[in-house]
Design an enzyme around this catalytic site. Structure first.
Site, PDB file in Angstrom:
ATOM      1  N   GLY A 155     -29.861  14.433 -71.947  1.00 35.62           N
ATOM      2  CA  GLY A 155     -28.589  14.489 -72.661  1.00 35.62           C
ATOM      3  C   GLY A 155     -28.765  14.419 -74.163  1.00 35.62           C
ATOM      4  N   GLY A 197     -24.516  11.983 -72.824  1.00 30.99           N
ATOM      5  CA  GLY A 197     -25.415  12.378 -73.899  1.00 30.99           C
ATOM      6  C   GLY A 197     -26.449  11.324 -74.210  1.00 30.99           C
ATOM      7  CB  THR A 246     -25.266  16.508 -68.992  1.00 31.23           C
ATOM      8  OG1 THR A 246     -24.641  15.428 -69.706  1.00 31.23           O
ATOM      9  CG2 THR A 246     -25.163  17.784 -69.816  1.00 31.23           C
ATOM     10  CE  LYS A 273     -28.240  16.064 -59.839  1.00 27.53           C
ATOM     11  NZ  LYS A 273     -27.419  15.589 -60.991  1.00 27.53           N
ATOM     12  CG  PHE A 298     -35.864  12.468 -72.096  1.00 28.51           C
ATOM     13  CD1 PHE A 298     -36.210  12.277 -73.418  1.00 28.51           C
ATOM     14  CD2 PHE A 298     -36.586  13.383 -71.343  1.00 28.51           C
ATOM     15  CE1 PHE A 298     -37.252  12.993 -74.013  1.00 28.51           C
ATOM     16  CE2 PHE A 298     -37.634  14.094 -71.916  1.00 28.51           C
ATOM     17  CZ  PHE A 298     -37.963  13.899 -73.246  1.00 28.51           C
ATOM     18  CG  LEU A 346     -39.663  17.798 -62.042  1.00 27.82           C
ATOM     19  CD1 LEU A 346     -38.730  16.656 -61.648  1.00 27.82           C
ATOM     20  CD2 LEU A 346     -41.025  17.627 -61.382  1.00 27.82           C
TER      21      LEU A 346
END
Length: 367
Positions: free
Chosen positions: A68, A63, A135, A220, A66, A245
């Protein structure tokens, strides 16, 4: 993004951090050791006592980036208590600063120490939470673009750890993972028909990513695939957001490494009609919406973008927004108008559009 620590005294610092934090999430009714790696039975899933307050407690694996922080703020606005994982003293200071900035939410940000590389540590961090927002990602400062081949397996391993911890923690009911559109769009156009649609059912070609040395895309891809395998094997609710993006004002200042790593191969994405962006606030809203819809059995994979870079004007705009050279985005040989039908691919986020009940763009008409 989490930077891999390279100092020899990291373990000592981390242990001091663990002792300094009041971790209020002692394990409740933990499964016995020999049951941890097996599929949860229906009884195990529902024997954990969760009231309405528990259902509004979530944990986020990072978290502090930016993106998060934007999700944390959105969750707070929706009434959630957000548990933020920290694993360095610097992380702890940043959470404390975040608490000061969000004092109006009456202490609904909590810090909890955990290592993303250790499943047991994550189980302790997740205990008492209803959901997990995965995340986090890793970056390697020594890599040319901030993401080297070395990072691929680390990204996949962390994804595996997070999912295993989710299935082992009795309170956790679901996980929402931030993936990337790059896990969908790197396909061999010679093997596909003209104007192939890339959507939530599409997966990038692993061999192609390796051949082109697209390590960020490969990381990913592998991280998301292993998450789905565990979710399917153990009957656990998972949703993934394959995000384009991420953009915002001064994005390169806030999020430099992921932006640069994403754009490796940018001119080819532009030429194929699949270079897309999404505003950070839009992406945060999508995460919360998808998470909340998961209790209605609306879980799965979603492609998320709000703009496709199809011509010179959009390319120049993105270059200005990211402070990255125009040539890196669209190269010299690609220059076509928005309605050019020679592009081999087009993007569709129809599934997300249906879920959000708003008009989201689709970059081509589907027959």
């Amino acid at each position: 993004m989490r930077i891999l620590p390279r100092t020899e005294n990291y373990e000592t610092e981390f242990e001091e951090l663990r002792l300094s934090i009041d971790v209020s999430t002692a394990t409740k009714g933990r499964k016995q050791e020999d049951e941890k790696w097996f599929k949860r039975s229906e009884k195990n899933i529902y024997d954990y006592d969760l009231d309405q307050d528990n259902a509004k407690i979530v944990c986020i694996t990072d978290g502090l980036t930016f993106f998060g922080r934007t999700i944390v703020e959105r969750l707070l606005l929706h009434g959630y208590t957000v548990r933020v994982i920290v694993n360095t003293p610097d992380d702890l200071e940043r959470v404390r600063a975040m608490k000061d900035e969000t004092a109006k939410f009456h202490g609904r940000i909590e810090e909890v120490s955990a290592k993303l590389t250790e499943t047991e540590s994550l189980v302790d961090a997740f205990d008492g939470c209803y959901g997990v927002f995965h995340t986090s990602g890793f970056i390697d400062p020594s890599g040319v673009s901030g993401y080297s081949k070395y990072m691929v397996e680390i990204e996949a391993k962390v994804s595996e750890n997070v999912m295993n911890a989710c299935t082992m923690t009795q309170s956790v009911r679901r996980c929402l993972m931030t993936s990337s559109l790059l896990a969908c769009l790197w396909q061999n156009s010679t093997q596909l028909g003209r104007r192939s649609v890339i959507d939530h059912s599409s997966w990038s070609d692993e061999s192609l990513c390796k051949d082109k040395k697209l390590w960020y895309a490969l990381g990913k891809l592998k991280a998301e695939k292993i998450a789905w395998k565990i979710a399917e094997d153990k009957g656990f609710k998972l949703s993934t957001i394959c995000a384009a993006l991420v953009t915002s004002l001064n994005i390169l200042h806030h999020n430099p490494t992921p932006t640069i790593a994403y754009l490796k191969g940018g001119e080819e994405m532009y030429g194929n009609g699949v270079l897309a962006t999404v505003d950070v606030n839009t992406l945060a809203k999508v995460h919360v919406k998808v998470y909340e819809e998961m209790n209605k059995a609306s879980f799965g994979r979603y492609v998320c973008f709000d703009k496709v870079i199809t011509g010179e004007y959009e390319a120049v705009e993105l270059a200005n927004e990211t402070s990255i050279s125009l040539e890196r985005i669209r190269g010299d040989k690609y220059d076509f108008c928005e309605k050019d039908l020679t592009k081999p691919f087009c993007l569709s986020n129809r599934r997300l559009s249906s879920l959000m009940s708003t008009t989201y763009p689709i970059s081509c008409l589907e027959s």
